[in-house]
Design a protein around this motif. Structure first.
Motif, PDB file in Angstrom:
ATOM      1  N   ILE A 108       0.632  -1.372   0.050  1.00 34.41           N
ATOM      2  CA  ILE A 108       0.159  -0.119   0.144  1.00 34.41           C
ATOM      3  C   ILE A 108       1.164   0.930  -0.045  1.00 34.41           C
ATOM      4  CG2 ILE A 108      -1.924   1.539   1.483  1.00 34.41           C
ATOM      5  CD1 ILE A 108      -2.664  -1.317   2.300  1.00 34.41           C
ATOM      6  N   LYS A 153      -2.734   4.630   5.723  1.00 39.29           N
ATOM      7  CA  LYS A 153      -4.026   2.857   5.505  1.00 39.29           C
ATOM      8  C   LYS A 153      -3.052   1.645   6.370  1.00 39.29           C
ATOM      9  CE  LYS A 153      -6.180   5.250   1.549  1.00 39.29           C
ATOM     10  NZ  LYS A 153      -6.403   4.123   0.181  1.00 39.29           N
ATOM     11  N   ALA A 154      -1.893   1.792   6.094  1.00 41.75           N
ATOM     12  CA  ALA A 154      -0.657   0.398   6.419  1.00 41.75           C
ATOM     13  C   ALA A 154      -1.017   0.784   7.503  1.00 41.75           C
ATOM     14  CB  ALA A 154       0.519   0.846   5.752  1.00 41.75           C
TER      15      ALA A 154
END
Length: 320
Positions: free
Chosen positions: A61, A66-67
């Protein structure tokens, strides 16, 4: 026993991580520290799992936030599993060894998987270099596969092209030979040795004109075929480059690619292999420490309290 003991927030959190019941453990003076130790180990495992999963997701990603969110989520899942493992370990008896073996196998499985992202992070530079070499090798293998697939057709076209060139070259040499023979006949340097357009010279001129005509007709006839062959060869080269470019766009430095690169490093480099196995053992120990500490630390009054309360609750239910 200090029934009026009031734990602070740090102690409550560590006890919660160790799956201890606050109302019971606060009255177990010695077990407070034991469960705090287990809680610290659980906290370390939780943080390690969160960081490892965050790095794992960062390989697939592009957005770091988000990760990180996914890493926090999966770290929480690992924490939940570890708390379940810790909670399920009670007094060691013969009947519990099979359960402990299962829990140990589960913990080892989780630890081995969690060690992979951490090792990729520790060997990041070496892994990226090896992954680049591996991708280059994949490109070479892809190119060889394409060439092998097109080999028969390419060889056929090249053979036809060589045949056309050979035929044209033979006719061209014939034209040059007859023209030279005619010139030598007319200037007296060869042939009959007589100057002027004599009968022999005229005959040689006719042969030269005929050879020239045959060459030109053949050139007109074979030129389109030769151009078609060149076009087909060029098209094959272009299609090959397009296919290679498409394949190259699929190459990446994702998790699996890095794992393969790490395996190649271990296989080809003894120094890396030695440190790899040491780190695997260390990282596996981090994951197993809460379970190991739960098994190693002696059970105290907390266990007696918990068992007594549970028996009282069961008796109360059965009496109703």
């Amino acid at each position: 026993m200090q029934e009026n003991y009031t734990p602070n927030n740090r102690e409550k959190m560590l006890w919660w991580l160790s799956t201890a019941e606050t109302e019971l453990v606060k009255n177990a003076v010695v077990d407070r520290n034991r469960h705090a130790i287990i809680g610290m180990l659980m906290l370390g495992t939780w943080c390690f799992a969160t960081l490892a999963w965050t790095y794992f997701f960062s390989t697939v990603i592009t957005e770091l936030w988000k990760a990180a969110l996914l890493g926090i989520f999966m770290g929480g899942m690992i924490l939940s599993i570890d708390r379940a493992l810790i909670k399920g370990i009670g007094r060691i008896t013969k009947k519990i060894w099979l359960t402990l073996a299962f829990r140990g196998a589960l913990a080892i499985t989780i630890g081995l998987f969690m060690a992979q992202p951490a090792l990729l992070f520790l060997f990041q530079k070496e892994v990226k270099l090896q992954a680049s070499l591996d991708n280059e090798e994949r490109m070479n293998e892809k190119q060889k596969a394409i060439e092998k697939r097109l080999k028969t057709e390419r060889e056929k076209l090249i053979k036809e092209k060589q045949a056309i060139r050979s035929e044209l070259q033979t006719l061209y040499e014939e034209v040059v030979s007859t023209q030279n023979s005619f010139i030598q006949e007319t200037d007296g340097t060869g042939g009959s040795g007589k100057l002027g357009l004599k009968a022999i010279a005229l005959a040689k001129k006719e042969r030269a004109d005929k050879a020239e005509k045959v060459y030109q007709n053949t050139l007109i006839r074979l030129s389109p075929l030769q151009q078609q062959i060149d076009s087909n060869l060029q098209r094959m080269d272009q299609n090959t480059q397009v296919e290679l470019a498409r394949f190259e766009s699929l190459l990446n430095n994702g998790f699996i690619t890095q794992i393969e690169a790490l395996n190649h490093l271990i296989k080809n480099n003894a120094a890396v292999a030695y440190r790899y196995y040491l780190l695997v053992a260390l990282l596996l120990l981090i994951e197993l420490m809460p379970v190991i500490s739960k098994l190693l630390l002696p059970t105290g009054t907390y266990q007696v309290y918990a068992k007594k309360i549970e028996e009282q609750e069961i008796a109360a239910i059965e009496s109703t």
